[in-house]
Design a protein around this motif. Structure first.
Motif, short mmCIF file in Angstrom:
data_model
loop_
_atom_site.label_atom_id
_atom_site.label_comp_id
_atom_site.label_asym_id
_atom_site.label_seq_id
_atom_site.Cartn_x
_atom_site.Cartn_y
_atom_site.Cartn_z
N LYS A 82 0.81 -1.23 0.00
CA LYS A 82 0.00 0.00 0.00
C LYS A 82 0.84 1.27 0.00
O LYS A 82 0.34 2.35 -0.33
CB LYS A 82 -0.87 0.05 1.27
N ARG A 96 1.96 2.35 2.94
CA ARG A 96 1.29 2.95 4.10
C ARG A 96 2.25 3.05 5.28
O ARG A 96 3.03 2.13 5.53
CB ARG A 96 0.11 2.05 4.47
N SER A 145 -8.18 -0.89 3.73
CA SER A 145 -8.75 -0.70 2.41
C SER A 145 -7.67 -0.96 1.36
O SER A 145 -6.49 -0.68 1.58
CB SER A 145 -9.31 0.71 2.28
N ASN A 169 -6.68 0.28 -1.42
CA ASN A 169 -6.14 1.34 -2.28
C ASN A 169 -4.65 1.55 -2.02
O ASN A 169 -4.17 1.24 -0.92
CB ASN A 169 -6.88 2.65 -1.99
N SER A 226 -10.64 4.64 -1.22
CA SER A 226 -10.82 3.20 -1.09
C SER A 226 -11.53 2.64 -2.32
O SER A 226 -12.47 3.24 -2.82
CB SER A 226 -11.65 2.90 0.16
N GLU A 280 -15.96 3.14 4.22
CA GLU A 280 -15.39 2.21 5.18
C GLU A 280 -16.26 2.15 6.44
O GLU A 280 -17.06 3.03 6.72
CB GLU A 280 -13.96 2.62 5.57
MG MG Z 1 -8.08 3.19 4.25
#
Ligand code: MG
Ligand code: TXA
Length: 343
Positions: free
Chosen positions: A58, A60, A145, A147, A153, A182
């Motif tokens: 991700k 992230r 999510s 994405n 998302s 979400e």
């Molecule tokens: Mg998210």
């Protein structure tokens, strides 16, 4: 990495794909699965190294904790220090469904899953394909999510493929998600129950079970610089399209007039069904004005369409903040970087 696409319409009929997804997950791999809210990027929640791959795929930050997805109540005791009475009552009322409950975690949850916190977010999704995959794998699944970090998302497999092809082992294609935003996130790990993220289960529904629920200030307002986020996800810059999005509060007539006199570069409007004919710019409808559920279901895909179309300035009609509308407003005001014009 070679990404398999697993089309699963009916988990009974497409059992071999359900088994394939479950095997990949048990072996420490990454599988994108559908849920009733948005698609999730899943890995074994109890395997720290599998979970680390989620953050890599991700892009992230790794201090942002993940939601642990279960398919039945028996999976919960090993994950938590305790599951308080309020959590039990919420679970009875709204699980399986779009609700995530934060409680204190047990030692079984690796720090990768909890982002180093001493709490864990748990959700039992209602999507039959998600439930079949968790049940078959027999392990709780950590899934943010699906994405790329910084994008909305994904609510259908096409958008997952766009972001994640070559970054995960498999993507399950089960069509469009029903809720579209979400899950609702509530924490019961502190004194009073507090809503951290609005979603498909409304504040009113939470209060019907728990009595008064506090609303975290970050739900409606921009966190001030230096403020500590109760939910680490709220401190990161949320998705904003490449276009400059401005939320406009007022009647349709005022909105149409404002848009006509404030065009800047390639200008578009994000409006409600049936309003297109009143607007002087290209209009993208994100749902029915009086029906927040339709807005939630369509919003994220419309935001991606705005980027696809290369819009530069986007004026957005403001949703009502009642019921599921609070979730729609919460996502839209982030896409607008908290810029609101009141007419
Ligand atoms: Mg998210
Ligand atoms: O509907 C959903 O919840 C989807 C589907 C896939 O289930 N998942 C999802 O995950 O939206 P994610 O990671 O995109 O959002 C989870 C949010 C983040 O804002 C995170 O900071 C917060 O929940 N969160 C997770 N664990 C937490 C914890 N222990 N304490 C506070 N916030 C937590």
């Amino acid at each position: 990495m070679n990404t398999q696409i697993l089309p699963i319409e009916d988990p009974g009929k497409d059992e071999s794909y359900v088994r394939r997804a479950a095997e990949i997950l048990r072996a420490g791999g990454l599988v994108i699965i559908p849920t009733e809210t948005v698609y999730g990027l899943a890995a074994n929640a109890l395997d720290g190294s599998a979970v680390r791959r989620i953050y890599e795929a991700k892009g992230r930050p790794s201090d942002n904790p993940l939601i642990v997805h279960v398919s039945n109540m028996e999976m919960i005791p090993p994950l938590v220090e305790d599951f308080p009475d309020g959590a039990r009552r919420l679970a009875e009322a709204y699980w399986p469904g779009p609700l995530t409950i934060i409680v204190r975690k047990s030692g079984r949850i690796p720090p990768e899953t909890s982002g180093g916190l001493d709490t864990v977010a748990i959700r039992m999704p209602s999507h039959p394909v998600a439930r079949a995959i968790i049940e078959t794998a027999g392990i709780p699944l950590a899934a943010p999510s699906a994405n790329l970090s910084g994008k909305p998302s994904p609510t259908n497999a096409r958008r997952c493929i766009e972001d994640m092809m070559g970054r995960v082992d498999a993507i399950v294609d089960s069509g469009s998600c029903q809720v579209g935003v979400e899950s609702t996130v509530i924490t019961l790990a502190e004194g009073k129950p507090r809503l951290l993220r609005p979603g498909g289960i409304t504040l009113e529904q939470l209060e019907a079970v728990l009595g008064q629920v506090e609303v975290d200030p970050a739900v409606l307002h921009k966190l001030s610089a230096g403020a500590k986020a109760s939910s680490p996800g709220m401190k990161y810059k949320h998705y904003a399209p490449k276009a400059h999005v401005i939320l406009v509060e007022g009647s349709l007539q005022q909105f149409a007039e404002y848009v006509k006199t404030h065009q800047q570069g390639k200008t578009a409007a994000l409006c409600f069904d049936g309003e297109e004919a009143f607007l002087s710019v290209r209009a993208f409808s994100y749902g029915k004005k009086e029906d927040a559920a339709t807005q939630a279901a369509r919003l994220f895909d419309k935001l991606r369409e705005l980027d696809d179309a290369g819009e530069e300035t986007v004026y957005a009609r403001c949703p009502d903040k009642e019921g599921v509308g609070l979730a729609v407003y919460n996502r839209l005001i982030r896409a607008a970087g908290f810029e609101v014009i009141k007419l």
